[in-house]
Design a protein around this motif. Sequence first.
Motif, PDB file in Angstrom:
ATOM      1  N   GLU A  23       7.412  11.103  -5.098  1.00 39.20           N
ATOM      2  CA  GLU A  23       6.029  10.660  -5.839  1.00 39.20           C
ATOM      3  C   GLU A  23       5.604   9.352  -5.068  1.00 39.20           C
ATOM      4  O   GLU A  23       6.318   8.721  -4.557  1.00 39.20           O
ATOM      5  N   VAL A  24       4.359   8.849  -5.462  1.00 33.81           N
ATOM      6  CA  VAL A  24       3.647   8.025  -4.557  1.00 33.81           C
ATOM      7  C   VAL A  24       3.218   6.916  -5.731  1.00 33.81           C
ATOM      8  O   VAL A  24       2.763   7.190  -6.796  1.00 33.81           O
ATOM      9  N   LYS A  25       3.910   5.598  -5.481  1.00 37.47           N
ATOM     10  CA  LYS A  25       3.416   4.564  -6.185  1.00 37.47           C
ATOM     11  C   LYS A  25       2.416   3.516  -5.388  1.00 37.47           C
ATOM     12  O   LYS A  25       2.773   3.117  -4.234  1.00 37.47           O
ATOM     13  N   ARG A  44      12.912   4.515  -0.697  1.00 41.48           N
ATOM     14  CA  ARG A  44      11.617   4.291  -0.599  1.00 41.48           C
ATOM     15  C   ARG A  44      10.969   4.353   0.627  1.00 41.48           C
ATOM     16  O   ARG A  44      11.830   3.875   1.827  1.00 41.48           O
ATOM     17  N   PHE A  45       9.695   4.864   1.162  1.00 49.95           N
ATOM     18  CA  PHE A  45       9.183   4.601   2.388  1.00 49.95           C
ATOM     19  C   PHE A  45       7.755   4.161   2.242  1.00 49.95           C
ATOM     20  O   PHE A  45       7.093   4.463   1.408  1.00 49.95           O
ATOM     21  N   GLY A  49       0.951  -0.896   3.810  1.00 49.48           N
ATOM     22  CA  GLY A  49       1.152  -2.213   3.392  1.00 49.48           C
ATOM     23  C   GLY A  49       2.640  -2.677   3.910  1.00 49.48           C
ATOM     24  O   GLY A  49       3.022  -2.391   5.033  1.00 49.48           O
ATOM     25  N   ARG A  50       2.741  -3.843   3.138  1.00 52.16           N
ATOM     26  CA  ARG A  50       4.082  -4.709   3.707  1.00 52.16           C
ATOM     27  C   ARG A  50       4.920  -5.056   2.481  1.00 52.16           C
ATOM     28  O   ARG A  50       4.294  -5.277   1.450  1.00 52.16           O
ATOM     29  N   THR A  96       1.414   1.149  -0.642  1.00 54.79           N
ATOM     30  CA  THR A  96       1.637   2.454  -0.995  1.00 54.79           C
ATOM     31  C   THR A  96       2.988   2.955  -0.728  1.00 54.79           C
ATOM     32  O   THR A  96       3.291   2.996   0.645  1.00 54.79           O
ATOM     33  N   ILE A  97       3.734   3.262  -1.532  1.00 58.62           N
ATOM     34  CA  ILE A  97       5.276   3.614  -1.349  1.00 58.62           C
ATOM     35  C   ILE A  97       5.525   5.209  -1.721  1.00 58.62           C
ATOM     36  O   ILE A  97       5.133   5.192  -2.913  1.00 58.62           O
ATOM     37  N   VAL A  98       6.355   5.776  -1.048  1.00 57.62           N
ATOM     38  CA  VAL A  98       6.553   7.148  -1.329  1.00 57.62           C
ATOM     39  C   VAL A  98       8.058   6.900  -1.847  1.00 57.62           C
ATOM     40  O   VAL A  98       8.969   6.365  -1.276  1.00 57.62           O
TER      41      VAL A  98
END
Length: 217
Positions: A23-25, A44-45, A49-50, A96-98
Amino acid sequence: MKPEKRAAFGVETFLDSLGILREVKLYRRNQVIFSQGDPAVDVRFIRKGRVKRTVVSRSGREAVVGILGAGDFFGEWCLSERPVCIATATAMEPTTIVVISRDEMLRALHTEHSLSDRFISYLLARTVRIEEDLIDQLFNSTEKRLARALLRLARYGRHVDHETHIPKVSQQTLAEMIGTTRTRVNYFMNKFRKLGFIDYNGELRIRRSLLNVILRE
């Protein structure tokens, strides 16, 4: 910072090809992603962003142990025998994190050897960087530690440009990264700017010539 996207390893395309659930957060600037001591439940990937990772000692002293950018994994502690977050992760800008659950990641690592090979290579490279950071902390001067930290933020070695622009990072954050005071960071930042190694006006520009500080005996 504008971390380079790692074209050599198109992570999301690769995950698509393996059918890995995720999912993407989205996180706001300064939003905590997870805290030190929380249960570690997923890998998480960073798509965009940072993320800053910090640890706090029992005496309350805080240190920055890493700044990650697009193309980096984190949260791999969930795969260990003691799945606990050993650092706090905070978005430094809209990020944005996968997210891949622990069970899904373990399943994929056991069944998809191509993913296992790539992920292990990534973790080994990170281990090498951590060892280099430790050696840097033990044996190098504040000036060299700061120069190396700035080059790392600019992802030196993966850029071909003469200089790299990164969003401004506070001197306090830099001080926490290299184990010194903000006053010392300010002194050497001014020195680097006078020597033409860096420039900053809103964005921080890191020039390759800063490498001379590290190479100098």
